[in-house]
Design a protein around this motif. Structure first.
Motif, PDB file in Angstrom:
ATOM      1  N   SER A 205       0.829  -1.203   0.000  1.00 60.47           N
ATOM      2  CA  SER A 205       0.000   0.000   0.000  1.00 60.47           C
ATOM      3  C   SER A 205       0.868   1.260   0.000  1.00 60.47           C
ATOM      4  O   SER A 205       0.923   2.011   0.975  1.00 60.47           O
ATOM      5  CB  SER A 205      -0.931   0.006   1.232  1.00 60.47           C
ATOM      6  N   VAL A 206       1.563   1.493  -1.105  1.00 59.21           N
ATOM      7  CA  VAL A 206       2.536   2.580  -1.210  1.00 59.21           C
ATOM      8  C   VAL A 206       1.853   3.869  -1.672  1.00 59.21           C
ATOM      9  O   VAL A 206       1.147   3.880  -2.678  1.00 59.21           O
ATOM     10  CB  VAL A 206       3.659   2.210  -2.194  1.00 59.21           C
ATOM     11  N   HIS A 207       2.072   4.938  -0.918  1.00 63.20           N
ATOM     12  CA  HIS A 207       1.592   6.274  -1.296  1.00 63.20           C
ATOM     13  C   HIS A 207       2.810   7.126  -1.630  1.00 63.20           C
ATOM     14  O   HIS A 207       3.638   7.411  -0.763  1.00 63.20           O
ATOM     15  CB  HIS A 207       0.804   6.906  -0.146  1.00 63.20           C
ATOM     16  N   VAL A 208       2.943   7.521  -2.886  1.00 58.52           N
ATOM     17  CA  VAL A 208       4.109   8.280  -3.342  1.00 58.52           C
ATOM     18  C   VAL A 208       3.890   9.774  -3.125  1.00 58.52           C
ATOM     19  O   VAL A 208       2.839  10.314  -3.494  1.00 58.52           O
ATOM     20  CB  VAL A 208       4.414   7.992  -4.824  1.00 58.52           C
ATOM     21  N   VAL A 209       4.869  10.427  -2.534  1.00 61.49           N
ATOM     22  CA  VAL A 209       4.861  11.878  -2.338  1.00 61.49           C
ATOM     23  C   VAL A 209       6.113  12.438  -2.990  1.00 61.49           C
ATOM     24  O   VAL A 209       7.226  12.027  -2.668  1.00 61.49           O
ATOM     25  CB  VAL A 209       4.846  12.255  -0.843  1.00 61.49           C
ATOM     26  N   HIS A 210       5.937  13.350  -3.921  1.00 59.30           N
ATOM     27  CA  HIS A 210       7.078  14.016  -4.545  1.00 59.30           C
ATOM     28  C   HIS A 210       7.403  15.282  -3.766  1.00 59.30           C
ATOM     29  O   HIS A 210       6.524  16.119  -3.526  1.00 59.30           O
ATOM     30  CB  HIS A 210       6.779  14.347  -6.005  1.00 59.30           C
ATOM     31  N   PHE A 211       8.639  15.417  -3.373  1.00 60.07           N
ATOM     32  CA  PHE A 211       9.096  16.560  -2.595  1.00 60.07           C
ATOM     33  C   PHE A 211       8.715  17.877  -3.275  1.00 60.07           C
ATOM     34  O   PHE A 211       8.243  18.813  -2.636  1.00 60.07           O
ATOM     35  CB  PHE A 211      10.617  16.458  -2.423  1.00 60.07           C
ATOM     36  N   GLU A 212       8.912  17.941  -4.604  1.00 59.74           N
ATOM     37  CA  GLU A 212       8.634  19.161  -5.354  1.00 59.74           C
ATOM     38  C   GLU A 212       7.148  19.500  -5.364  1.00 59.74           C
ATOM     39  O   GLU A 212       6.757  20.663  -5.289  1.00 59.74           O
ATOM     40  CB  GLU A 212       9.158  19.020  -6.788  1.00 59.74           C
ATOM     41  N   ALA A 213       6.284  18.481  -5.455  1.00 63.39           N
ATOM     42  CA  ALA A 213       4.836  18.711  -5.426  1.00 63.39           C
ATOM     43  C   ALA A 213       4.403  19.221  -4.060  1.00 63.39           C
ATOM     44  O   ALA A 213       3.514  20.073  -3.942  1.00 63.39           O
ATOM     45  CB  ALA A 213       4.101  17.419  -5.772  1.00 63.39           C
ATOM     46  N   LEU A 214       5.045  18.729  -3.016  1.00 61.90           N
ATOM     47  CA  LEU A 214       4.729  19.166  -1.657  1.00 61.90           C
ATOM     48  C   LEU A 214       5.078  20.641  -1.475  1.00 61.90           C
ATOM     49  O   LEU A 214       4.350  21.392  -0.822  1.00 61.90           O
ATOM     50  CB  LEU A 214       5.500  18.309  -0.661  1.00 61.90           C
ATOM     51  N   LYS A 215       6.171  21.077  -2.062  1.00 58.62           N
ATOM     52  CA  LYS A 215       6.551  22.489  -1.967  1.00 58.62           C
ATOM     53  C   LYS A 215       5.613  23.373  -2.777  1.00 58.62           C
ATOM     54  O   LYS A 215       5.301  24.492  -2.371  1.00 58.62           O
ATOM     55  CB  LYS A 215       7.984  22.671  -2.457  1.00 58.62           C
ATOM     56  N   ARG A 216       5.142  22.857  -3.923  1.00 58.02           N
ATOM     57  CA  ARG A 216       4.272  23.665  -4.786  1.00 58.02           C
ATOM     58  C   ARG A 216       2.885  23.845  -4.201  1.00 58.02           C
ATOM     59  O   ARG A 216       2.311  24.929  -4.264  1.00 58.02           O
ATOM     60  CB  ARG A 216       4.160  23.008  -6.171  1.00 58.02           C
ATOM     61  N   ASP A 217       2.316  22.774  -3.677  1.00 59.21           N
ATOM     62  CA  ASP A 217       0.932  22.817  -3.174  1.00 59.21           C
ATOM     63  C   ASP A 217       0.861  22.077  -1.850  1.00 59.21           C
ATOM     64  O   ASP A 217       0.358  20.960  -1.760  1.00 59.21           O
ATOM     65  CB  ASP A 217      -0.013  22.189  -4.200  1.00 59.21           C
ATOM     66  N   LEU A 218       1.380  22.718  -0.834  1.00 60.84           N
ATOM     67  CA  LEU A 218       1.494  22.087   0.483  1.00 60.84           C
ATOM     68  C   LEU A 218       0.140  21.674   1.029  1.00 60.84           C
ATOM     69  O   LEU A 218      -0.022  20.570   1.555  1.00 60.84           O
ATOM     70  CB  LEU A 218       2.189  23.053   1.448  1.00 60.84           C
TER      71      LEU A 218
END
Length: 557
Positions: free
Chosen positions: A466-479
């Protein structure tokens, strides 16, 4: 017989013979060690070649060779084939014991102050009167190690547009220059930490204008400038505390809201509003600053908005709505991994998760410096089930099988490798020296760590549950949106007001200055070819699982 035994015992007790025996044991142990390390050095090259060959066509799950991992690293995990020399071990030992290592004088980045670059632009030499400062922000002094870059870093980190150096050792920051310029010859004092640069003179400032990154915060004194925003339909409901102020200025409004212990100060012509960011006024829809250009009555150089638009500042008051954290009240039988390659921003994401959920995060390791910074789950054994998720850099099958669910944090390898290299040689918020970047350490680091970046991601995609992928760059763009999805994955109820609070406290204590960059690209063409192939490998693996591929920032250069 007894006499013979006693004679042998006395013989072996003689000091010269004992020294010889100890020396012999030491040499044998050393030979075994070097034979062992030589074997694993060859293994590293083989693994590097394997991942590079697989990268172009995209590996299948059966083709991906898992990079086995070793246990025993107390700070972060590294593959068994990475050889760490005695000097590096000493650095990590110092880090674990909380020692702070300062860089030597010759290690700072050298450059001529008259050459403009992408980081800062030299403006000129200015008068600085002790009773009427040219730059009126924060100041700091260092009469042994002051350099141009140190001053720029400190000012940029706090969002100031200008950095000025005086008397070879004093650094001043500000948003505007409030003094006349003078001849360049009057800024003639060498920097205490870098003799090839000039750092002002007696009552003279060498001033630079910073090219701040998007993440850098603009400030007015202690307040952070948030921008220009359209007023909500019911301003007094969104920001409940307000008052009219004669000769209004930013300082007066910020002081009023600080006294009321509220984190937002919004100026609207003659009126000052105070409150929290909420769903009624969330600071997401920023307007062009030209809409707020009306000057304040009390300060002609400042803008105070108008009847339709707010000028908003964040005060020093901490938004308490997301600061409470605790351990899980009931032991969880589901273990959630927060898995990432070192340098991908795991510590920052732990900070965000703790604020967004109100629960401590745990760790597969123990880092005393993180515990001292407030990560109380760091000391709690990860298998106790009292934390909302567990940090890990592991990537072997046995280690991955220990977790029931996983958040896989991925970051651009070009950025992640540099971040981990800085952490390794400069600590959590420090920087590697120029000697390390230009020495043998950097090429060896990239050769060993770049394949690990790809193998770590592939292992978790192939073996994780059950892997949920989080991209560091996406987190910075739309926290806000990314955190909302992350909280839902953790099975918790989403509090939007709490997430808005997190946005105002997002940096935490582990943010490096956005200004300090190398003046050259440290990646050789050969390194880029290898890394670009690894990026294609990971992109292929993500898309194969119907996930979003790597962000555009990762694309081959």
């Amino acid at each position: 017989m007894v006499w013979s035994i006693l004679r042998i015992q006395r013989y072996f007790r003689r000091k010269p013979l004992r020294f010889f025996i100890f020396l012999l044991v030491y040499l044998v142990a050393g030979s075994l060690y070097y034979a062992h390390t030589g074997f694993f050095s060859n293994t590293a090259a083989d693994v590097h070649k394997l991942v590079s060959e697989r990268s172009m066509g995209g590996p299948s799950s059966s083709e991906v060779k898992l990079f086995r991992t070793t246990k025993g690293s107390t700070l972060w995990h590294r593959p068994s084939w990475i050889i760490v020399n005695k000097q590096e071990d000493q650095k990590q030992g110092d880090h674990k014991r909380g020692k702070i290592t300062s860089t030597s004088q010759g290690e700072n980045n050298k450059r001529n102050k008259y050459v403009d670059d992408e980081q800062a632009k030299y403006i000129g030499c200015y008068i600085d009167d002790v009773r009427n400062r040219a730059l009126r922000g924060i100041t700091f002094f260092d009469y042994k190690r002051m350099t141009v870059f140190r001053c720029q870093d400190n000012c940029a980190e706090r969002g100031y547009w200008y950095a000025g150096l005086e008397f070879g050792a004093e650094c001043y920051c500000g948003q505007k220059i409030q003094a006349p310029s003078v001849s360049e010859s009057e800024c003639n004092m060498e920097c205490k930490g870098e003799k090839t640069d000039l750092c002002g003179g007696a009552n003279r400032l060498s001033i630079y204008r910073m090219e701040l990154s998007q993440e850098s915060a603009r400030r007015h004194g202690s307040a952070i400038f948030k921008g220009c925003f359209r007023q909500p339909h019911n301003a007094t409901k969104a920001l409940p505390i307000s008052a009219s102020i004669s000769n209004i200025s930013v300082d007066k409004c910020v002081d009023m809201c600080t006294e009321k212990e509220l984190p937002l100060a919004a100026l609207s012509a003659q009126r000052c509003y105070c409150g929290f960011p909420t769903t009624l006024f969330n600071l997401h829809d920023r307007e062009d600053e030209s809409q707020c250009m009306q000057h304040c009555n009390g300060e002609e150089f400042e803008t105070c908005g108008n009847d339709q638009f707010f000028v908003v500042y964040q005060t020093q008051v901490q938004d308490h709505r997301c600061m409470d954290r605790r351990f899980l009240q009931t032991r969880s039988k589901t273990f959630v991994a927060l898995a990432s390659f070192p340098g991908a921003g795991n510590t920052w994401v732990r900070h965000l998760i703790e604020l967004a959920t109100g629960y401590y995060t745990g760790s597969y390791y123990f880092d005393g410096s993180l515990y001292n910074k407030g990560f109380k789950g760091e000391r709690d054994h990860w298998h106790r089930g009292r934390t909302i998720c567990i940090k890990t850099h592991e990537s072997g099958k046995k280690e991955i099988d220990a977790f029931d669910r996983s958040i896989l944090l991925i970051r651009n390898p070009y950025k992640a490798l540099m971040a981990e290299f800085n952490r390794k040689y400069g600590g959590h918020i420090g920087f590697a020296s120029q000697a390390h970047w230009k020495g043998k350490e950097w090429p060896e680091f990239v050769n060993n760590y770049a394949p690990w970046w790809a193998s770590h991601t592939l292992d978790w995609l192939n073996l994780g549950k059950s892997v949920h992928v989080v991209h560091f760059e996406a987190l910075k763009r739309d926290l806000f949106a990314e955190l909302k999805t992350l909280v839902m994955f953790l099975g918790l109820e989403v509090s939007e007001d709490r997430l808005l609070c997190v946005e105002g406290q997002k940096d935490g204590n582990f943010k490096r200055s956005g200004l300090r960059k190398l003046e050259y690209n440290p990646y050789t063409p050969e390194m880029q070819t290898v890394i670009n192939n690894l990026i294609k490998t990971v992109d292929f693996a993500l898309k194969k699982r119907n996930m979003t591929g790597v962000p555009a920032e990762y694309r081959p250069r």
